[in-house]
Design a protein around this motif. Structure first.
Motif, PDB file in Angstrom:
ATOM      1  N   LYS A   8       0.826  -1.209   0.000  1.00 33.40           N
ATOM      2  CA  LYS A   8       0.000   0.000   0.000  1.00 33.40           C
ATOM      3  C   LYS A   8       0.864   1.265   0.000  1.00 33.40           C
ATOM      4  CE  LYS A   8      -3.534  -2.669   0.133  1.00 33.40           C
ATOM      5  NZ  LYS A   8      -4.144  -3.031  -1.164  1.00 33.40           N
ATOM      6  N   LYS A  33       1.326   3.820   8.061  1.00 35.28           N
ATOM      7  CA  LYS A  33       0.507   5.000   7.797  1.00 35.28           C
ATOM      8  C   LYS A  33      -0.178   4.900   6.437  1.00 35.28           C
ATOM      9  CE  LYS A  33       3.164   8.213  10.688  1.00 35.28           C
ATOM     10  NZ  LYS A  33       4.066   9.402  10.683  1.00 35.28           N
ATOM     11  N   ALA A  34       0.562   4.380   5.450  1.00 30.77           N
ATOM     12  CA  ALA A  34      -0.013   4.220   4.111  1.00 30.77           C
ATOM     13  C   ALA A  34      -1.164   3.216   4.135  1.00 30.77           C
ATOM     14  CB  ALA A  34       1.068   3.763   3.129  1.00 30.77           C
ATOM     15  N   ASP A  65      -3.047   2.518   6.768  1.00 29.45           N
ATOM     16  CA  ASP A  65      -4.158   3.139   7.491  1.00 29.45           C
ATOM     17  C   ASP A  65      -4.953   4.079   6.577  1.00 29.45           C
ATOM     18  OD1 ASP A  65      -3.511   1.801   9.807  1.00 29.45           O
ATOM     19  OD2 ASP A  65      -2.360   3.464  10.659  1.00 29.45           O
ATOM     20  N   GLU A  66      -4.241   4.836   5.747  1.00 28.52           N
ATOM     21  CA  GLU A  66      -4.914   5.733   4.810  1.00 28.52           C
ATOM     22  C   GLU A  66      -5.712   4.942   3.786  1.00 28.52           C
ATOM     23  OE1 GLU A  66      -5.157   9.078   4.761  1.00 28.52           O
ATOM     24  OE2 GLU A  66      -4.229   8.964   6.744  1.00 28.52           O
ATOM     25  N   TRP A  67      -5.143   3.843   3.331  1.00 30.56           N
ATOM     26  CA  TRP A  67      -5.845   2.992   2.365  1.00 30.56           C
ATOM     27  C   TRP A  67      -7.112   2.397   2.991  1.00 30.56           C
ATOM     28  CZ3 TRP A  67      -7.140  -2.206   2.300  1.00 30.56           C
ATOM     29  CH2 TRP A  67      -7.595  -2.696   1.072  1.00 30.56           C
ATOM     30  N   LYS A  97      -8.963   3.649   5.292  1.00 26.19           N
ATOM     31  CA  LYS A  97     -10.003   4.666   5.432  1.00 26.19           C
ATOM     32  C   LYS A  97     -10.815   4.793   4.147  1.00 26.19           C
ATOM     33  CE  LYS A  97      -7.481   7.479   8.815  1.00 26.19           C
ATOM     34  NZ  LYS A  97      -6.774   8.771   9.029  1.00 26.19           N
ATOM     35  N   LEU A  98     -10.129   4.623   3.020  1.00 29.88           N
ATOM     36  CA  LEU A  98     -10.790   4.731   1.715  1.00 29.88           C
ATOM     37  C   LEU A  98     -11.433   3.425   1.285  1.00 29.88           C
ATOM     38  CD1 LEU A  98      -8.054   6.794  -0.170  1.00 29.88           C
ATOM     39  CD2 LEU A  98     -10.197   7.655   0.817  1.00 29.88           C
TER      40      LEU A  98
END
Length: 268
Positions: free
Chosen positions: A75, A109-110, A112-114, A116-117
């Motif tokens: 990710k 972090k990447a 976690d951002e993925w 969320k989407l």
């Protein structure tokens, strides 16, 4: 940067993934999935706990954490898994200038951002357990695909040049093309197979195919240009090799106004 406190499971994944990324760079940017586990076992300092089997399926702990956190690295765009092989990206090579812990933190972090989407696309586990490997078999699938591709490549390499040519013609027929011409033994004028969309060859495009059975050799630009030189209006071409192509050969194909698709031993 403050030192991040990782669990021993995450710490294990941190050092193994970092080591494999560095090894991919040494190998020119990739590593077959089936070689990863043996390489880590031989080259990374693993604790007794990390080497223990655990869970119902008795997966080795380090392999469990490794495959679990490798998703984060995907990710983050650090690695790509494709056709049974792992590749390190330019972003991954750049990340290696930082510490292993910083790379893991960025990957987390990447991910976690993925998430969320894409909240419904993967399980909610953030820390692997001894049972996680039963939920995520991506590495096992990588290993199976890698092994299958190696078997196919070995099978192709064992064939004679004319058997390989017949195999390519058979694949075209399986794709519902007509192959009225398959070159007999001897000089072929640069074209080994001609394929049509219809039995009479009235429809365009006509496909002209050059076949080279060189499993251990990179095809050069001169051979690619020679094939381009025999193409006429309404023709497209395939260059099929059981080996691979040099960078100059690939540039010659992509830089031409004529349509030429290169297919090598890594795309079977």
């Amino acid at each position: 940067m403050a030192k991040v406190q990782f669990s021993r499971t995450q710490a294990c994944a941190t050092k193994t993934l970092y080591a494999v990324m560095k090894e991919m760079v040494k190998r020119g940017g990739s590593i077959p999935a089936k070689e990863i586990y043996p390489w880590v076992n031989q080259n990374v300092n693993l604790t007794d706990w990390e080497k223990e089997p655990a869970g119902k399926m008795q997966y080795i702990r380090w392999t469990n954490s490794f495959q679990f956190y490798s998703i984060d690295y995907q990710k983050a765009g650090f690695i790509i898994k494709k056709n049974g092989t792992w590749y390190i990206t330019p972003e991954g090579e750049k990340a290696l200038k930082k510490s292993a812990e910083e790379v893991m933190t960025t990957a987390n972090k990447a991910y976690d951002e993925w998430r969320k989407l894409n909240p419904k696309q993967e399980n909610n586990d953030k820390e692997p357990t001894d049972e996680t490997a039963e939920k995520d078999n991506s590495m096992n699938l990588d290993l199976l695909e890698s092994d299958a591709r190696e078997r196919i490549k070995s099978y192709i390499a064992s064939k004679s040049p004319y058997e390989f040519q017949d195999l390519v013609a058979a694949l075209l027929r399986a794709m519902e093309y007509y192959t009225p011409f398959v070159a007999p033994k001897g000089k072929d004028g640069g074209i080994d197979i001609i394929a049509y969309l219809d039995p009479l060859g009235a429809k365009t495009p006509r496909i002209k195919v050059q076949v080279k059975h060189k499993p251990e050799t990179a095809i050069g630009a001169s051979e690619v240009r020679a094939l381009l030189g025999v193409l006429k209006t309404g023709d497209i071409a395939l260059f099929v090799t059981s080996g691979t192509y040099s960078a100059d050969a690939r540039n010659a194909a992509t830089g031409s106004e004529k349509f030429l698709r290169l297919i090598d031993g890594y795309r079977w």
